[in-house]
Structure formats: structure tokens, C-alpha cells
Design a protein around this motif. Sequence first.
Motif, PDB file in Angstrom:
ATOM      1  N   PHE A  36       0.851  -1.187   0.000  1.00  0.00           N
ATOM      2  CA  PHE A  36       0.000   0.000   0.000  1.00  0.00           C
ATOM      3  C   PHE A  36       0.883   1.232   0.000  1.00  0.00           C
ATOM      4  O   PHE A  36       2.075   1.162   0.282  1.00  0.00           O
ATOM      5  N   HIS A  37       0.295   2.370  -0.319  1.00  0.00           N
ATOM      6  CA  HIS A  37       1.026   3.630  -0.399  1.00  0.00           C
ATOM      7  C   HIS A  37       0.834   4.410   0.895  1.00  0.00           C
ATOM      8  O   HIS A  37      -0.266   4.855   1.208  1.00  0.00           O
ATOM      9  N   LEU A  38       1.919   4.561   1.635  1.00  0.00           N
ATOM     10  CA  LEU A  38       1.925   5.265   2.909  1.00  0.00           C
ATOM     11  C   LEU A  38       2.697   6.571   2.704  1.00  0.00           C
ATOM     12  O   LEU A  38       3.863   6.550   2.302  1.00  0.00           O
ATOM     13  N   ILE A  39       2.038   7.688   2.955  1.00  0.00           N
ATOM     14  CA  ILE A  39       2.623   8.996   2.661  1.00  0.00           C
ATOM     15  C   ILE A  39       2.715   9.839   3.926  1.00  0.00           C
ATOM     16  O   ILE A  39       1.720  10.045   4.620  1.00  0.00           O
ATOM     17  N   ASP A  40       3.911  10.329   4.189  1.00  0.00           N
ATOM     18  CA  ASP A  40       4.176  11.221   5.308  1.00  0.00           C
ATOM     19  C   ASP A  40       3.932  12.654   4.833  1.00  0.00           C
ATOM     20  O   ASP A  40       4.586  13.120   3.904  1.00  0.00           O
ATOM     21  N   VAL A  41       2.988  13.345   5.460  1.00  0.00           N
ATOM     22  CA  VAL A  41       2.649  14.712   5.048  1.00  0.00           C
ATOM     23  C   VAL A  41       3.204  15.762   6.003  1.00  0.00           C
ATOM     24  O   VAL A  41       2.861  16.935   5.910  1.00  0.00           O
ATOM     25  N   ARG A  42       4.108  15.349   6.911  1.00  0.00           N
ATOM     26  CA  ARG A  42       4.691  16.300   7.853  1.00  0.00           C
ATOM     27  C   ARG A  42       5.692  17.216   7.143  1.00  0.00           C
ATOM     28  O   ARG A  42       5.947  17.070   5.954  1.00  0.00           O
ATOM     29  N   GLU A  43       6.286  18.112   7.879  1.00  0.00           N
ATOM     30  CA  GLU A  43       7.330  18.981   7.357  1.00  0.00           C
ATOM     31  C   GLU A  43       8.566  18.141   7.031  1.00  0.00           C
ATOM     32  O   GLU A  43       8.806  17.103   7.657  1.00  0.00           O
ATOM     33  N   GLU A  44       9.354  18.608   6.087  1.00  0.00           N
ATOM     34  CA  GLU A  44      10.554  17.873   5.686  1.00  0.00           C
ATOM     35  C   GLU A  44      11.510  17.663   6.856  1.00  0.00           C
ATOM     36  O   GLU A  44      12.138  16.601   6.978  1.00  0.00           O
ATOM     37  N   SER A  45      11.612  18.634   7.738  1.00  0.00           N
ATOM     38  CA  SER A  45      12.485  18.490   8.905  1.00  0.00           C
ATOM     39  C   SER A  45      12.011  17.364   9.818  1.00  0.00           C
ATOM     40  O   SER A  45      12.830  16.660  10.422  1.00  0.00           O
ATOM     41  N   GLN A  49      14.016  13.436  10.581  1.00  0.00           N
ATOM     42  CA  GLN A  49      14.285  12.959  11.941  1.00  0.00           C
ATOM     43  C   GLN A  49      13.787  11.534  12.153  1.00  0.00           C
ATOM     44  O   GLN A  49      14.183  10.884  13.107  1.00  0.00           O
ATOM     45  N   GLY A  50      12.915  11.062  11.290  1.00  0.00           N
ATOM     46  CA  GLY A  50      12.396   9.702  11.387  1.00  0.00           C
ATOM     47  C   GLY A  50      11.023   9.600  10.779  1.00  0.00           C
ATOM     48  O   GLY A  50      10.263  10.568  10.799  1.00  0.00           O
ATOM     49  N   HIS A  51      10.731   8.436  10.210  1.00  0.00           N
ATOM     50  CA  HIS A  51       9.431   8.213   9.573  1.00  0.00           C
ATOM     51  C   HIS A  51       9.081   6.730   9.615  1.00  0.00           C
ATOM     52  O   HIS A  51       9.921   5.890   9.936  1.00  0.00           O
ATOM     53  N   LEU A  52       7.841   6.433   9.282  1.00  0.00           N
ATOM     54  CA  LEU A  52       7.381   5.049   9.287  1.00  0.00           C
ATOM     55  C   LEU A  52       8.072   4.265   8.179  1.00  0.00           C
ATOM     56  O   LEU A  52       8.298   4.791   7.087  1.00  0.00           O
ATOM     57  N   PRO A  53       8.401   3.008   8.440  1.00  0.00           N
ATOM     58  CA  PRO A  53       9.031   2.179   7.411  1.00  0.00           C
ATOM     59  C   PRO A  53       8.150   2.077   6.168  1.00  0.00           C
ATOM     60  O   PRO A  53       6.932   1.907   6.264  1.00  0.00           O
ATOM     61  N   GLY A  54       8.781   2.226   5.024  1.00  0.00           N
ATOM     62  CA  GLY A  54       8.067   2.096   3.761  1.00  0.00           C
ATOM     63  C   GLY A  54       7.324   3.337   3.314  1.00  0.00           C
ATOM     64  O   GLY A  54       6.732   3.353   2.234  1.00  0.00           O
ATOM     65  N   ALA A  55       7.356   4.390   4.120  1.00  0.00           N
ATOM     66  CA  ALA A  55       6.638   5.619   3.765  1.00  0.00           C
ATOM     67  C   ALA A  55       7.411   6.406   2.718  1.00  0.00           C
ATOM     68  O   ALA A  55       8.630   6.296   2.603  1.00  0.00           O
TER      69      ALA A  55
END
Length: 122
Positions: A36-45, A49-55
Motif C-alpha cells: 500500500f502507499h503510505l505517505i508522510d505529510v509532515r514537514e521535511e524536517s 528525523q524519522g518516519h514510518l518504514p516504507g513511507a
Amino acid sequence: MQHSPRFLALVEAVRGQIAETDVHQIKRWQDEGRTFHLIDVREESEWTQGHLPGASYLGKGIIERDIEARYPSPDTELFLYCGGGFRSILAADALQKMGYRHVVSVDGGFRGWSEAGYPVES
């Protein structure tokens, strides 16, 4: 984080129109090997610093501009997360207005994921 009343009112005004899931369901799907497509919409900074695996990263400030290049089909199933689940609601609302039919906000976001002790990529 303490959110302002107007921001929360904006989120609550559209929440009922947005499908939601939670971080535990995302983790179960990852463990099952579901694609599935998991997208992080937070700020680039925040992303760096860390994100969900596969995002993948498409921040709230650019998602409307760049979504079609990455996911041209409005039938693509997209799961959006942010820090806690508020900005992802607003981003999902914008994508639905653009014609995307299967947009889901991940309640709890990065904070909920981290608090559950799930792994983080950086």
C-alpha cells in the motif's frame, strides 16, 4: 502539542468526510506484507528525523502540487499520516477534492506509531 481552537475546528469540520485507520492497522498490514502507499505529510524536517518504514514523503505544503505526478490514478489507495492525525485529515480532504477516491488518514500518526514502540526509519 497544544493546537489552536480554530485549527481543531477546521479539522473537526472535515473529519466525518475522511476515512481513518490507526497505526496498529498499518503495522498489521506491514507485518502481513500487504502492499500500500503510505505517505508522510509532515514537514521535511520532521521526515528527516524519522518516519514510518516504507513511507514516502509528500509534505502537506506540496502534496496537492505533486500528487498527480507520483500517483496519477484517482483510484490509488493512499494512506496519509502526520504527527498525530490532524494535518493528515486536512491533506486527505484536499486530495478528495482533487478527485482521489481512496484516501485514508492514519489516526495517531508518527507520535502514535512511536509510542507503540514500532520501528522507525531515518
